[in-house]
Design a protein around this motif. Structure first.
Motif, PDB file in Angstrom:
ATOM      1  N   ILE A 123       0.951  -1.225  -0.258  1.00  0.00           N
ATOM      2  CA  ILE A 123       0.316  -0.352  -0.386  1.00  0.00           C
ATOM      3  C   ILE A 123       0.817   1.447  -0.102  1.00  0.00           C
ATOM      4  O   ILE A 123       0.211   1.885  -0.578  1.00  0.00           O
ATOM      5  CB  ILE A 123      -1.012   0.075   1.451  1.00  0.00           C
ATOM      6  N   PHE A 124       2.133   0.528  -0.104  1.00  0.00           N
ATOM      7  CA  PHE A 124       2.609   2.900   0.720  1.00  0.00           C
ATOM      8  C   PHE A 124       3.415   2.692  -1.220  1.00  0.00           C
ATOM      9  O   PHE A 124       3.674   4.296  -1.079  1.00  0.00           O
ATOM     10  CB  PHE A 124       4.416   1.894   1.896  1.00  0.00           C
ATOM     11  N   ASP A 125       3.655   1.743  -2.014  1.00  0.00           N
ATOM     12  CA  ASP A 125       3.627   2.090  -2.790  1.00  0.00           C
ATOM     13  C   ASP A 125       2.497   3.696  -3.728  1.00  0.00           C
ATOM     14  O   ASP A 125       3.180   4.168  -3.949  1.00  0.00           O
ATOM     15  CB  ASP A 125       3.961   0.787  -4.093  1.00  0.00           C
ATOM     16  N   VAL A 126       1.325   3.354  -3.301  1.00  0.00           N
ATOM     17  CA  VAL A 126       0.497   3.892  -3.650  1.00  0.00           C
ATOM     18  C   VAL A 126       0.550   5.384  -2.593  1.00  0.00           C
ATOM     19  O   VAL A 126       0.208   6.316  -3.096  1.00  0.00           O
ATOM     20  CB  VAL A 126      -1.467   3.500  -3.101  1.00  0.00           C
ATOM     21  N   LEU A 154     -16.569  19.005  -9.177  1.00  0.00           N
ATOM     22  CA  LEU A 154     -15.651  17.621  -8.581  1.00  0.00           C
ATOM     23  C   LEU A 154     -16.426  16.259  -9.111  1.00  0.00           C
ATOM     24  O   LEU A 154     -17.390  16.407  -9.294  1.00  0.00           O
ATOM     25  CB  LEU A 154     -16.633  18.402  -7.391  1.00  0.00           C
ATOM     26  N   GLY A 155     -15.321  16.082  -8.837  1.00  0.00           N
ATOM     27  CA  GLY A 155     -15.615  14.685  -9.341  1.00  0.00           C
ATOM     28  C   GLY A 155     -15.069  13.070  -7.926  1.00  0.00           C
ATOM     29  O   GLY A 155     -13.916  14.255  -7.284  1.00  0.00           O
ATOM     30  N   VAL A 156     -15.338  12.027  -8.786  1.00  0.00           N
ATOM     31  CA  VAL A 156     -14.958  11.085  -7.391  1.00  0.00           C
ATOM     32  C   VAL A 156     -14.208   9.900  -8.148  1.00  0.00           C
ATOM     33  O   VAL A 156     -15.216   9.679  -9.163  1.00  0.00           O
ATOM     34  CB  VAL A 156     -15.880  10.795  -6.593  1.00  0.00           C
ATOM     35  N   TYR A 157     -13.248   9.030  -8.159  1.00  0.00           N
ATOM     36  CA  TYR A 157     -12.950   8.476  -8.550  1.00  0.00           C
ATOM     37  C   TYR A 157     -12.331   6.937  -7.645  1.00  0.00           C
ATOM     38  O   TYR A 157     -11.882   7.473  -6.630  1.00  0.00           O
ATOM     39  CB  TYR A 157     -11.931   8.784  -9.453  1.00  0.00           C
ATOM     40  N   ALA A 158     -12.078   5.843  -7.633  1.00  0.00           N
ATOM     41  CA  ALA A 158     -11.777   4.816  -6.891  1.00  0.00           C
ATOM     42  C   ALA A 158      -9.863   5.213  -6.709  1.00  0.00           C
ATOM     43  O   ALA A 158      -9.950   4.902  -7.965  1.00  0.00           O
ATOM     44  CB  ALA A 158     -11.861   3.526  -7.439  1.00  0.00           C
ATOM     45  N   LEU A 159      -9.352   4.985  -6.119  1.00  0.00           N
ATOM     46  CA  LEU A 159      -7.735   5.104  -5.664  1.00  0.00           C
ATOM     47  C   LEU A 159      -6.946   3.674  -6.466  1.00  0.00           C
ATOM     48  O   LEU A 159      -7.722   2.847  -5.391  1.00  0.00           O
ATOM     49  CB  LEU A 159      -7.439   5.545  -4.470  1.00  0.00           C
ATOM     50  N   PRO A 160      -6.322   3.769  -7.485  1.00  0.00           N
ATOM     51  CA  PRO A 160      -6.010   2.402  -7.618  1.00  0.00           C
ATOM     52  C   PRO A 160      -4.832   2.081  -6.039  1.00  0.00           C
ATOM     53  O   PRO A 160      -4.319   2.750  -6.132  1.00  0.00           O
ATOM     54  CB  PRO A 160      -5.192   2.361  -9.040  1.00  0.00           C
ATOM     55  N   VAL A 161      -4.198   0.936  -6.520  1.00  0.00           N
ATOM     56  CA  VAL A 161      -3.906   0.149  -5.374  1.00  0.00           C
ATOM     57  C   VAL A 161      -2.578  -0.617  -6.436  1.00  0.00           C
ATOM     58  O   VAL A 161      -1.179  -0.402  -5.097  1.00  0.00           O
ATOM     59  CB  VAL A 161      -4.268  -0.670  -4.131  1.00  0.00           C
ATOM     60  N   ASN A 162      -2.468  -1.061  -7.185  1.00  0.00           N
ATOM     61  CA  ASN A 162      -1.802  -1.753  -8.002  1.00  0.00           C
ATOM     62  C   ASN A 162      -2.366  -1.586  -9.507  1.00  0.00           C
ATOM     63  O   ASN A 162      -2.951  -1.166  -9.374  1.00  0.00           O
ATOM     64  CB  ASN A 162      -1.699  -2.609  -7.334  1.00  0.00           C
ATOM     65  N   LEU A 192       1.334   7.660   9.574  1.00  0.00           N
ATOM     66  CA  LEU A 192       1.185   8.872   8.296  1.00  0.00           C
ATOM     67  C   LEU A 192       2.010   9.885   8.749  1.00  0.00           C
ATOM     68  O   LEU A 192       2.723   9.920   7.886  1.00  0.00           O
ATOM     69  CB  LEU A 192       0.257   8.255   7.668  1.00  0.00           C
ATOM     70  N   GLN A 193       1.930  10.140   9.554  1.00  0.00           N
ATOM     71  CA  GLN A 193       2.440  11.945   9.709  1.00  0.00           C
ATOM     72  C   GLN A 193       4.060  12.180  10.089  1.00  0.00           C
ATOM     73  O   GLN A 193       4.518  12.581   9.685  1.00  0.00           O
ATOM     74  CB  GLN A 193       1.703  12.615  11.300  1.00  0.00           C
ATOM     75  N   ASP A 236       2.912   6.686  -1.165  1.00  0.00           N
ATOM     76  CA  ASP A 236       4.426   7.307  -1.762  1.00  0.00           C
ATOM     77  C   ASP A 236       4.420   8.461  -2.411  1.00  0.00           C
ATOM     78  O   ASP A 236       4.704   9.597  -2.435  1.00  0.00           O
ATOM     79  CB  ASP A 236       5.885   5.857  -1.680  1.00  0.00           C
ATOM     80  N   VAL A 237       3.304   7.567  -3.714  1.00  0.00           N
ATOM     81  CA  VAL A 237       2.933   8.571  -5.513  1.00  0.00           C
ATOM     82  C   VAL A 237       2.181   9.684  -5.202  1.00  0.00           C
ATOM     83  O   VAL A 237       2.910  11.354  -5.152  1.00  0.00           O
ATOM     84  CB  VAL A 237       2.207   7.320  -6.015  1.00  0.00           C
ATOM     85  N   ILE A 238       1.747   9.187  -3.591  1.00  0.00           N
ATOM     86  CA  ILE A 238       0.973  10.681  -3.399  1.00  0.00           C
ATOM     87  C   ILE A 238       1.276  11.510  -2.324  1.00  0.00           C
ATOM     88  O   ILE A 238       1.157  12.982  -2.691  1.00  0.00           O
ATOM     89  CB  ILE A 238      -0.361  10.056  -2.221  1.00  0.00           C
TER      90      ILE A 238
END
Length: 412
Positions: free
Chosen positions: A227-230, A281-289, A384-385, A232-234
């Motif tokens: 999950i840290f792959d995502v 405003l829009g909403v999308y699902a966060l990709p995990v992999n 995470l902080q 880190d991108v953020i």
């Protein structure tokens, strides 16, 4: 004759005084503790409506006091109040905690109340224990990543469905002069949303038995460290000084175009649209992999309203609980807060950004909100902080989260 007149006059005065006494309203106070300060204005308005309704219909002059501690401190403040001699008459709690609070004796059974029959069946199930309705659902929503449709269109990018696509979107946005993500990590519950979405997608789409094994001390966060792959991108593609910015200011800055995306639920829409009513405003699902099966929105009943069983104003507390789903007034309240319709009394159409998330649900790309121990959820936010400012590594996070989960298991 004079004596008769005197008697009649005296009687009329007595009856007049009795009528005056009978007409004097009963005075009462109702204390409500809530966990979403972003909706303070909407709930204060609703409380005023309730006060007027009770005075007009039942001749009760009730004063409703609404208290909204900061989100980071809410759970600890509430638990201290409930354990002491200072419990509020009504209070909000997360749907995932209903079973725990019911076991502790902090919830009133609302099954026989009119509100119960109004709930949609699938929503009623989320706030029930052994078939009994124990809280009033408030926020029932599907949520993921908020994004600015105008910025996406200007940059020529589309909603990503995989982690590879998300990385490409970030690079294109930066090349076009846009900051990809709004970061507002001052309150620990905000960065925790990243773990909510990434764990939810990964566990529901791939590691389906991970959570149950965690409760048995047979699994580890090491299994989901991807999950840290995502994350880190953020973090690497976000606004600066994240620890200096709170959720409200982050929502306002996002609304003015300071970033293209914001890992924040649709509950932030009220602040965003108030700041910029013209924003698309829009909403999308966060990709995990890169497995689209893991790219899902969170579907949940989150915040609920409970009645404390020891309240000295039980009749008024129940009246307010029922008023939350009032046939005439509930729809404007829920619409103003950006909540989804969840009962037969709701006649409003959800906002278009809610429809974006609902399409994922319709397509079977949603997961039920994971039920994690409170202590673990809080620890995720804190870590995470620390991770953002470079004070901990992923290895250390895995070790501390495993320990937090195991400690909670021992207590239960």
């Amino acid at each position: 004759m004079k004596k008769t007149l005197s008697i009649l006059l005296a009687l009329s005065m007595v009856f007049g005084m009795a009528a005056a006494v009978a007409e004097a309203p009963r005075e009462a106070e109702l204390n409500i503790m809530m966990s979403f300060p972003q909706y303070m204005e909407q709930w204060e308005t609703y409380a005023s409506q309730f006060e007027a309704k009770m005075l007009a219909e039942q001749n009760i002059k009730v004063t409703v006091n609404i208290e909204m501690p900061s989100s980071d401190q809410y759970d600890s403040v509430l638990q201290a109040r409930l354990a002491g001699d200072d419990a509020p008459d009504l209070y909000t709690l997360h749907c995932n905690n209903i079973g725990l609070y019911n076991k502790a004796g902090y919830l009133s059974d609302l099954t026989a109340q009119p509100l119960s029959a109004k709930l949609y069946e699938n929503v009623r199930a989320t706030v029930s224990v052994d078939g009994k309705v124990m809280a009033v659902p408030l926020e029932s929503m599907a949520w993921g990543v908020l994004y600015n449709k105008d910025i996406f269109e200007a940059a020529g990018v589309a909603v990503p469905n995989t982690l590879t696509e998300l990385k490409a979107v970030c690079e294109t946005l930066k090349a076009k002069g846009y900051t990809p993500f709004m970061l507002a990590f001052q309150e620990q519950w905000v960065p925790q949303l990243m773990t909510a979405l990434t764990l939810g997608g990964l566990v529901s789409g791939e590691k389906t038995d991970w959570l149950s094994r965690m409760y048995e001390d047979k699994a580890s966060y090491e299994e989901v460290r991807s999950i840290f792959d995502v994350i880190d991108v953020i973090m690497q593609n976000g606004t600066e000084r994240a620890m200096e910015e709170g959720s409200q200011q982050g929502a306002a800055d996002f609304a003015t175009g300071k970033a293209a995306m914001f890992v924040q639920g649709t509950w932030a829409a009220s602040t965003i649209m108030e700041t910029n009513p013209d924003m698309k405003l829009g909403v999308y699902a966060l990709p995990v992999n890169d497995d689209v099966n893991c790219t899902r929105v969170n579907l949940s009943t989150s915040t609920t309203l409970a009645v404390y069983p020891g309240t000295p104003e039980m009749d008024l507390a129940l009246a307010f609980a029922n008023y939350v789903l009032d046939d005439a007034d509930s729809s404007p309240l829920f619409e103003a807060c950006g909540f989804n319709p969840l009962a037969t009394c709701h006649t409003f159409s959800p906002s278009y950004w809610v429809a974006d998330a609902s399409q994922y649900v319709a397509d079977g790309r949603a997961y039920q909100d994971l039920v994690l121990p409170n202590a673990v959820t809080d620890e995720q936010g804190k870590l995470l902080q620390e991770y953002y400012v470079g004070n901990v590594t992923v290895d250390q996070i895995v070790e501390r989260l495993d320990a937090a989960f195991q400690n909670t298991n021992k207590l239960n």
